[in-house]
Design a protein around this motif. Structure first.
Motif: not given
Length: 264
Positions: A82, A86, A164, A168, A185, A189, A192, A218
């Motif tokens: 991450l 990412f 990822m 992104a 983000c 995140m 995930a 994930t």
């Protein structure tokens, strides 16, 4: 907003490889030089993965068994990806777009996917190095056994890193400035981390929520890492299909909607 141009070269793929490889390597080398100059990104890319194993010590000290430690290790890898892949790529794509770099690159010979892919190469390479170091630290630190299926472990980490990249790019679409990525983000995140079971045990959630979380990218990644490390049986095919499907769907959406123009 403009769509990706994937039709500029129409010669046979075998003829294109010698042309594309130098372009991609050249763009990736330039991107790596820029990345190395960004101290904040390098701190996040280097220090975070090396610090994460220390976060797993409470799990070991609590007397957790190999299964719990393997699951924690999967979560550790996801945290690394991450931040190293990412978040770093998200900041990179937004910064290059706002500086008109991506737009200028499109006027040259490089195709759109080459431009975007080359930008991802340094982060993916750094992630590979950092995960290797992180694994070397975690095994003695957490008293972990060696992975039973190293090839499956490598495949899981490769697919986890690749998934990822489109996320992104898609998050970059809604990010106006590099500073704003600290906020934009958060949705991915957070999702995930929940999918990895790091926020709270999945077993505590309602059955419907558990079924939905199983399809978060994930979740199958942690499952594959656990199977690879412990040699346990699991739904290998389903986990691989979910990860590959997310990569394919993500890139399909990128092809349709990626923003090359700076956002106002």
């Amino acid at each position: 907003m403009t769509t990706l141009d994937t039709t500029r070269e129409t010669t046979r793929p075998s003829d294109l490889i010698p042309r594309r490889a130098p372009r991609i390597l050249g763009l990736a080398r330039a991107e790596l030089a820029l990345l190395l100059r960004n101290r904040m990104q390098m701190v996040m890319a280097v220090i975070t993965p090396l610090f994460v194993p220390l976060m797993m010590l409470p799990v070991k000290n609590a007397g957790a068994g190999p299964e719990a430690l393997a699951t924690s290790l999967g979560t550790m890898y996801i945290f690394a990806l991450l931040f190293v892949v990412f978040y770093t790529l998200l900041s990179t794509y937004v910064a290059r777009r706002q500086a008109h770099v991506l737009k200028r690159l499109r006027t040259g010979e490089a195709r759109d996917l080459e431009i975007l892919g080359a930008a991802a190469v340094p982060s993916l390479a750094i992630a590979a190095v950092m995960i290797t170091l992180m694994t070397a630290i975690a095994i003695p630190l957490l008293d972990l056994p060696l992975p039973q299926n190293p090839l499956l472990l490598a495949l899981a980490l490769l697919l986890g890193a690749l998934v990822m990249v489109p996320f992104a790019l898609l998050t970059a679409n809604i990010s106006r400035t590099v500073e704003s990525v600290q906020v934009t983000c958060l949705p991915f995140m957070t999702l995930a981390v929940i999918g990895a079971g790091a926020a709270l045990p999945v077993e505590m959630l309602p059955e419907l929520a558990q079924r939905l979380i199983a399809y978060v990218p994930t979740a199958p990644m942690v499952e594959l890492i656990r199977m690879a490390w412990l040699g346990e049986d699991g739904d290998l095919v389903k986990s691989l299909i979910i990860l590959v499907a997310w990569i394919g769907l993500g890139m399909w959406q990128v092809l349709r909607s990626f923003r090359w123009e700076p956002r106002g």
